[in-house]
Design an enzyme around this catalytic site. Structure first.
Site, short mmCIF file in Angstrom:
data_model
loop_
_atom_site.label_atom_id
_atom_site.label_comp_id
_atom_site.label_asym_id
_atom_site.label_seq_id
_atom_site.Cartn_x
_atom_site.Cartn_y
_atom_site.Cartn_z
N TYR A 211 0.75 -1.28 -0.02
CA TYR A 211 0.17 -0.17 -0.16
C TYR A 211 0.88 1.05 0.17
CZ TYR A 211 -3.94 -3.02 1.29
OH TYR A 211 -4.85 -3.93 1.16
N ASP B 118 -11.32 -8.93 7.15
CA ASP B 118 -12.87 -8.94 6.54
C ASP B 118 -13.05 -10.50 6.18
OD1 ASP B 118 -12.56 -6.24 6.05
OD2 ASP B 118 -12.78 -6.19 3.97
N LYS C 29 3.75 -15.29 3.65
CA LYS C 29 4.03 -16.24 2.70
C LYS C 29 5.34 -16.27 2.26
CE LYS C 29 1.79 -18.41 -0.78
NZ LYS C 29 1.13 -19.38 -0.72
N ASP D 133 -2.31 -18.30 2.68
CA ASP D 133 -3.39 -18.91 1.85
C ASP D 133 -4.14 -20.16 2.82
OD1 ASP D 133 -1.15 -20.16 1.98
OD2 ASP D 133 -1.25 -21.07 -0.30
N ASP E 169 -5.65 -7.10 5.61
CA ASP E 169 -6.87 -6.52 5.26
C ASP E 169 -7.71 -7.52 4.53
OD1 ASP E 169 -8.71 -4.89 3.67
OD2 ASP E 169 -7.53 -3.85 2.39
#
Length: 375
Positions: A142, A254, A193, A226, A250
């Protein structure tokens, strides 16, 4: 208590409605408890752009620096999607986070007993869920550079975003997660990751260093993002505190929000580092967005924003008893069957945004009197 000033940033869409209802809660505390909150409003997001030409006016930033805490509604909407990326509403939110150094986003995901059937997952999977996702907020793709879109000599286009973290950035967010875990079940899962991204391989190594050097009592595990997403919908109660980077956080927060039945139920806190005076910059906001499709209809769920104020009471003002009272009132209102449209169930009483906050205030008064009699 000493007077504390709260800056209200209603923003766009339903943000204006849910912040307005939360102001009523703030006023109730001023009238009925030993609190002294003053409030003011400022512009942010698309509404700010329409009036000033920027999603984050200087006046808003000045007010933010002076405030003891900030309550934000939501930003964004379809009417601003055609704007240049640099002035879209979301740049206002990202900008204030960066300007105030709000590097730690704390998102609880709690499934209220009365709403266990509202989740799309089986009741036994989510009943009793109580986890916290700690998301790093000022780094990652970001904010990393280089970034942007360019046209190559052959006419094709190339888009670039850069995932960047430094070890101090990883250390400070790890400490936030570990400190929270020390007050809970002393268990942290760090999500990365590391098998394909060198940046997050470094993340994993640096989180481990802080654990080994400063938090030996913490049980630290690591999980690829994942797999973490899969495990959140498979067996979410295996987690207690999760810590991860900006983009993974993020997405996962959610995902965790929907475990509870609705984005309209979940609050968040974004915290910075203490300054020389001991003040900690803090912004509180619901997890949900501006929901332009229902804006202005008085049907939005105000609970996430009201719970964000409860987090403010707890984290910024050290008013744990008041936060407990507000959270208990919300639990009681839900147990009584009050529901906004997003969490409506068979046999429940459907109420508007205003009616939900009024029910919470009425229950606050009842529980406060009961507490006084018990004392």
């Amino acid at each position: 208590m000493t007077a504390k000033h709260i800056l209200l940033l209603p923003g766009d869409g339903i943000g204006q409605e849910v912040v307005s209802e939360t102001r009523k809660i703030i006023e109730w505390f001023n009238k009925n408890r030993n609190t002294h909150f003053t409030t003011s409003e400022a512009l942010i997001g698309g509404t700010a752009y329409d009036k000033t030409g920027t999603p984050l006016p200087k006046e808003t930033l000045d007010a933010a620096h002076k405030a003891d805490a900030i309550l934000l509604g939501a930003v964004g909407g379809t009417q601003w999607e055609s704007l240049d990326y640099s002035v879209r509403p979301e740049r206002g939110l990202l900008g204030i986070r960066k300007e105030l150094g709000l590097f730690a986003n704390i998102r609880p995901a709690i499934c209220f007993d009365a709403l266990a059937d509202a989740s799309t997952l089986k009741k036994e999977v989510v009943s009793g869920l109580d986890i916290i996702i700690v998301r790093e907020l000022t780094g990652d793709v970001y904010f990393g550079t280089p970034r942007g879109v360019e046209t190559l000599p052959d006419g094709t286009r190339k888009g670039v975003n850069t995932m960047v973290y430094t070890s101090p950035e990883v250390h400070r967010i790890a400490r936030v997660a570990f400190d929270l875990a020390m007050k809970r079940n002393k268990k942290v899962c760090s999500v990365d990751k590391a098998n394909v991204l060198e940046c997050t391989e470094m993340w994993r190594e640096e989180v481990q260093k802080i654990r080994d050097a400063e938090y030996k009592d913490i049980q630290l595990s690591n999980m690829y993002v994942d797999n973490a997403a899969m495990q959140l919908v498979r067996n979410p109660k295996q987690f207690d505190v999760m810590v991860t980077g900006n983009i993974f956080g993020d997405i996962l927060s959610d995902c965790a929000a929907m475990l509870t039945g609705s984005l309209g139920m979940l609050p968040s806190a974004s915290l910075g580092a203490k300054d020389k005076t001991g003040k900690t910059p803090a912004l509180y906001e619901p997890v949900h967005g501006s929901a332009p499709d229902i804006a202005g209809k008085n049907i939005a769920n105000p609970i996430a924003t009201i719970l964000s104020f409860a987090m403010m009471l707890r984290y910024s003002f050290n008013l744990g008893k008041e936060a407990d009272l507000l959270e208990k009132s919300i639990t009681s209102v839900l147990a009584q069957g009050f529901r906004t449209a997003d969490i409506m169930q068979d046999g429940a009483k459907k109420v508007s945004t205003t009616e939900m906050s009024d029910a919470i205030i009425k229950t606050l008064a009842t529980l406060a009197k009961t507490s006084e009699k018990a004392a």
